[in-house]
Design a protein around this motif. Sequence first.
Motif, short mmCIF file in Angstrom:
data_model
loop_
_atom_site.label_atom_id
_atom_site.label_comp_id
_atom_site.label_asym_id
_atom_site.label_seq_id
_atom_site.Cartn_x
_atom_site.Cartn_y
_atom_site.Cartn_z
N ALA A 1 0.23 6.77 -9.62
CA ALA A 1 0.05 8.42 -9.41
C ALA A 1 -1.22 8.20 -8.21
N TYR A 2 -1.11 8.96 -7.20
CA TYR A 2 -2.07 9.11 -6.34
C TYR A 2 -2.26 10.36 -5.96
N GLN A 3 -3.57 10.93 -5.59
CA GLN A 3 -4.02 11.90 -5.24
C GLN A 3 -4.33 11.84 -3.68
N THR A 4 -4.14 12.47 -2.78
CA THR A 4 -4.32 12.32 -1.32
C THR A 4 -5.19 13.45 -0.92
N GLN A 5 -6.44 13.18 -0.44
CA GLN A 5 -7.24 13.96 0.08
C GLN A 5 -7.47 13.97 1.48
N ALA A 6 -7.55 15.10 1.94
CA ALA A 6 -7.45 15.25 3.50
C ALA A 6 -8.55 16.16 3.92
N ARG B 1 0.88 -1.15 -0.02
CA ARG B 1 -0.23 0.08 0.12
C ARG B 1 1.14 1.40 -0.11
N PRO B 2 0.47 2.38 -0.54
CA PRO B 2 1.16 3.52 -0.61
C PRO B 2 1.22 4.23 0.78
N GLY B 3 2.31 5.00 0.87
CA GLY B 3 2.34 5.76 2.20
C GLY B 3 1.64 6.95 1.90
N TYR B 4 1.98 8.16 2.32
CA TYR B 4 1.38 9.44 2.49
C TYR B 4 2.61 10.47 2.04
N PRO B 5 2.27 11.52 1.36
CA PRO B 5 3.07 12.34 1.16
C PRO B 5 3.74 13.20 1.96
N ALA B 6 5.04 13.56 1.92
CA ALA B 6 5.96 14.48 2.90
C ALA B 6 4.98 15.68 3.16
N ALA B 7 4.49 16.21 2.18
CA ALA B 7 3.79 17.65 2.31
C ALA B 7 2.56 17.50 3.14
N HIS C 1 -7.91 19.61 1.66
CA HIS C 1 -6.65 19.90 1.31
C HIS C 1 -6.12 18.70 0.56
N ILE C 2 -5.61 19.03 -0.37
CA ILE C 2 -5.31 17.99 -1.77
C ILE C 2 -3.54 17.75 -1.83
N PHE C 3 -3.12 16.89 -1.98
CA PHE C 3 -1.63 16.42 -1.99
C PHE C 3 -1.58 15.26 -3.09
N THR C 4 -0.39 15.30 -3.75
CA THR C 4 -0.27 14.23 -4.93
C THR C 4 1.05 13.74 -4.58
N HIS C 5 1.30 12.50 -5.00
CA HIS C 5 2.73 11.62 -5.12
C HIS C 5 2.57 10.46 -5.82
N ASP C 6 3.57 10.01 -6.28
CA ASP C 6 3.66 8.61 -6.85
C ASP C 6 4.12 7.56 -5.94
N VAL D 1 -11.58 16.34 13.76
CA VAL D 1 -11.44 15.03 13.14
C VAL D 1 -10.81 15.32 11.51
N LEU D 2 -9.98 14.28 11.18
CA LEU D 2 -9.19 14.36 10.04
C LEU D 2 -9.56 13.03 9.22
N LEU D 3 -9.98 13.21 8.17
CA LEU D 3 -10.23 11.80 7.26
C LEU D 3 -9.26 12.00 6.27
N VAL D 4 -8.55 11.01 5.88
CA VAL D 4 -7.81 11.04 4.84
C VAL D 4 -7.94 9.86 3.89
N TRP D 5 -7.56 9.91 2.71
CA TRP D 5 -7.35 8.83 1.78
C TRP D 5 -6.78 9.19 0.58
N ASN D 6 -6.02 8.02 -0.17
CA ASN D 6 -5.16 8.11 -1.07
C ASN D 6 -6.15 7.53 -2.37
N ASP D 7 -6.25 8.20 -3.64
CA ASP D 7 -6.97 7.75 -4.53
C ASP D 7 -6.48 7.79 -5.88
N TRP D 8 -6.16 6.62 -6.44
CA TRP D 8 -5.35 6.60 -7.77
C TRP D 8 -6.39 7.01 -9.06
N ARG D 9 -7.73 6.83 -8.83
CA ARG D 9 -8.55 7.16 -9.65
C ARG D 9 -8.74 8.71 -10.11
#
Length: 255
Positions: free
Chosen positions: A244-249, A23-29, A190-195, A139-147
């Motif tokens: 490629a993933y978009q991480t949404q928080a 599974r992917p991790g989460y971006p440093a940003a 908040h949106i972050f991206t990572h590979d 509360v912080l909800l986070v998910w990685n989304d390759w779509r």
Amino acid sequence: MTLPPTDHPARFLGRADAYAAARPGYPAALGAWLEETGLLSAGVADIGAGTGRFTALLLAGGARVAAVEPNPEMRAHLEASLDGAVRAGQLSVHAGTSEATGLPGGSAGLITAAQAAHWFDPARTVPEFRRVLRPGGLVLLVWNDWRAAETPFSRAYGEVVRAHTGDDPLRVRVLEDELPQHLPGGFERHIFTHDHPLTREGLRALATSVSYLPNQGDPAYPAIARALDAAFAAHERDGQVALAYQTQAFLGRLD
């Protein structure tokens, strides 16, 4: 077949090794942003912590974390991989769910859920989170989304997923029109991206780590393994592909 909420952890039995490996991790940003907010200093309850990928990010930011995970295999991975934090008293690990965390009332200033909130029943989870949070807690909800990332390989991977899934693969996150049920006091996004680089074996492991695709031992697994291998061969460079993933928080309140 749709499993009742109490059986959701069973969907990941036998998948913990693949989950931890692929599974992917989460971006440093994302970690940097959390540190800048100051939220990590308030005590964090990480719900549905899985094998501890997001828990590790919280710990790296200096948070004291209570990690709650219902699946015993994933919980064992979390405890083993983050043993140093457990021994240092920075991390405690608990068997529980979002609806019944087992945590003391008023024990957290921030509740997090990464790759987990789509399993929660908001009608039962929100009251439990209100109990666990201190006044003014978030509360912080986070998910990685390759779509959400349009790349040639993400399209190829998506074709394989759509051809072999027996469930709804879109339900890996809370849909935006359902977010007010989970964060009734409002939220900001908040949106972050990572590979996420993957070898051929890593790509197979990624697919077996998700609940809506066949696991090893399933009669349907050889067919999806062949399809993944073909997609990998068509797109690999130097023995790897990058998904490629978009991480949404989503950071919000309950009141």
